[in-house]
Design an enzyme around this catalytic site. Structure first.
Site, mmCIF file in Angstrom:
data_model
loop_
_atom_site.group_PDB
_atom_site.id
_atom_site.type_symbol
_atom_site.label_atom_id
_atom_site.label_comp_id
_atom_site.label_asym_id
_atom_site.label_seq_id
_atom_site.Cartn_x
_atom_site.Cartn_y
_atom_site.Cartn_z
ATOM 1 N N ASP A 5 67.107 71.777 33.926
ATOM 2 C CA ASP A 5 66.221 70.944 34.740
ATOM 3 C C ASP A 5 66.290 71.303 36.219
ATOM 4 O OD1 ASP A 5 64.407 68.919 35.204
ATOM 5 O OD2 ASP A 5 65.942 67.376 35.410
ATOM 6 N N GLU B 65 58.188 74.359 31.938
ATOM 7 C CA GLU B 65 57.668 73.243 32.716
ATOM 8 C C GLU B 65 57.699 73.626 34.186
ATOM 9 O OE1 GLU B 65 58.226 69.202 31.719
ATOM 10 O OE2 GLU B 65 59.005 68.663 33.704
ATOM 11 N N HIS C 152 57.891 62.748 36.092
ATOM 12 C CA HIS C 152 59.250 62.866 36.619
ATOM 13 C C HIS C 152 59.723 61.542 37.205
ATOM 14 C CE1 HIS C 152 59.590 67.521 37.073
ATOM 15 N NE2 HIS C 152 59.183 67.147 35.877
#
Length: 525
Positions: free
Chosen positions: A179, A287, A361
């Protein structure tokens, strides 16, 4: 545990033909049992005071079982039974036998949900909640900052999640997210640790300063670009209308073109580099985070970014715009709900047009907008990222079991909040509306977990709490984890009640924040 007793357990499992409800040994954790021909695998739970000691038990042909790192072993005819730790070697051995133990692609899953377990002990509870939901869990999801603040590695994160997957017998698929990786060495680190996806954080390639330029300054900076680029961007976008659905279209004014190019084109180029260097060779889900901006992503910004990726032959699995309103950590959405819905329609149409799902998010606790996201998301579905929820639910356990410690943790967090102001955007300032430490005592300490400002103070200070040392010893870390491990069942209950609020709204099982709170919050008081 006596090894011969485990051999007896194995024979009982083989004779049960898949029905393990009446096994005589309660230490055999039934959801973990896997039988492959005459080979048997399971997790053993042995009581150790208030905690549970876990071991892997494998019963295999002698020639195969050498893959495992055995702590103890015993022969049984042509088989060998081994007992081992839940370590990296044994996890990789299981992955060779059961592909579903390894993180995999989200591709083909319409709905995906990032859980971001910072502490490494929430995934079992989450998996029990997700069974039958039709949502793919992204169990391992940690940024480099979070790894540093918790003293964990990317490998730790993947292994903790992977062992939970095997222990719970979760065969429906799960993902691991490197991430908010920002540069090639961070991406490489995530890939080599086994992450099945990366979230590229384009902070260093997004030029926020452009938003502050006057029209004349913006025009001058844009026209200083290479003449061929200026010509291309103007011919492609200037004064053009793009009809992207029956409900949504995008128009590019001169300012829209120039801002989109100058703020975001460097990030597009960087995404292309990462795509070819890592995403394609390692078959990763991709992503892209374009939400690291000081202003919301306009429809023109979003369309420009997606269209330029499309021109380069790149379709991300997910893309995260910066939506209208504030998505601050650990609290509900702040902003005009009606405007959020109007703008979400356009962002969703752009995502559908280019073939990816939107990613939300800082999704923890945004209960006011989940019903909108669930209702408006179309063919490609949605991806929601949460993280702080787990930490705050862990603190709920602390407040329940040791309220005196919780009072101390809050005072420390409140008094040292300046330590994390550079990392987080939040409203709870020490001179603001957060409860003063002197007003908190063992009788009212649970109220901290339902107060927005207190939640933000506690959420942002997790690294400082866990890492504080005096005389070379941790002040809080060991006490914190002991309480959590001693009361794992309570932690599991808190975790799942809160995440269930999120999922029910996203899946249309509830319509309002008040409805899910009335349903679940009595269970966490």
């Amino acid at each position: 545990m006596e090894l011969q007793q485990l051999v007896t357990d194995v024979h009982e499992i083989l004779a049960a033909n898949g029905d393990y409800t009446n096994l005589s040994d309660a230490a055999v954790y039934q959801p973990s049992i896997q039988v492959d021909r005459k080979n048997v695998y399971f997790i053993l739970h042995e009581a150790n005071g208030k905690q549970v000691a876990k071991s892997l038990v494998v019963y295999e042909d002698r020639a195969q079982v050498a893959d495992f790192d055995a702590r103890e072993s015993v022969q049984d005819a042509n088989k060998t039974l081994v007992v081992g730790d839940l370590n990296e070697t044994n996890w990789h051995a299981l992955v060779k036998r059961f592909a579903w133990v390894k993180p995999t692609s989200r591709h083909g899953y319409k709905y995906t949900f990032g859980l971001g377990d910072r502490l490494g002990n929430a995934s079992n509870a989450h998996l029990r909640l997700f069974k039958g939901r039709g949502i793919m869990p992204v169990l391992a999801q940690q940024s480099i900052r979070e790894l540093l603040l918790t003293n964990r590695t990317e490998t730790d994160v993947v292994l903790d999640a992977g062992w939970a997957v095997f222990e719970e017998g979760y065969t429906d698929g799960w993902a691991a997210d490197g991430d908010h990786v920002k540069n090639p060495h961070e991406v490489d680190y995530a890939v080599k640790a086994g992450c099945s996806m990366i979230t590229l954080d384009c902070t260093e390639k997004i030029h926020n300063e452009i938003a502050d330029l006057s029209d004349d300054e913006l025009d001058a900076k844009f026209n200083a670009l290479d003449v061929d680029l200026v010509k291309y961007f103007n011919e492609t976008y200037l004064d053009k209308d793009f009809q992207i659905s029956d409900q949504a279209s995008v128009h590019f004014s001169k300012k829209d073109v120039e801002q989109s190019v100058l703020i975001f084109f460097g990030a597009v180029e960087y995404a292309e580099f990462i795509y070819h260097k890592f995403v394609v060779p390692y078959n990763l889900d991709f992503e892209i985070s374009m939400d690291e901006t000081i202003v919301p992503t306009t429809p023109a910004n979003h369309y420009f970014f997606a269209n330029e990726l499309h021109r380069k032959g790149i379709t991300p699995e997910t893309l995260a715009p910066k939506f209208y309103g504030e998505f601050q950590k650990a609290i509900d959405y702040i902003g005009d709900i009606d405007r959020f819905e109007r703008e979400y329609v356009v962002h969703e149409a752009i995502a559908e047009h280019f073939g990816y799902k939107l990613s939300i998010h800082s999704g923890s606790d945004k209960l006011s907008v989940y019903e909108i996201i669930g209702r408006l998301s179309k063919e490609h579905g949605w991806h929601v990222k949460t993280a702080g929820t787990n930490w705050l639910e862990a603190l709920r356990v602390i407040a329940h079991v040791d309220p005196k410690l919780m009072v101390e943790l809050y005072k420390f967090s409140y008094d040292n909040l300046d330590d994390v102001k550079a990392f987080y955007v939040f409203n709870a300032q020490t001179d603001g509306t957060a409860p003063k430490p002197e007003t908190i005592n063992t009788d009212n300490v649970m109220t901290l977990l339902s107060d927005d400002d207190a939640r933000q103070v506690l959420h942002t200070m997790y690294g400082s709490i866990l890492n504080l040392q005096k005389s070379y010893r941790y002040v809080y870390r060991d006490r914190f984890f002991k309480i959590l491990k001693d009361h794992q069942a309570l932690y599991d209950k808190y975790l799942n009640a809160h995440i269930a609020e999120h999922l029910d709204l996203l899946q249309g099982l509830a319509k309002t924040k008040a409805e899910v709170q009335a349903k679940y919050e009595p269970t966490i008081q």
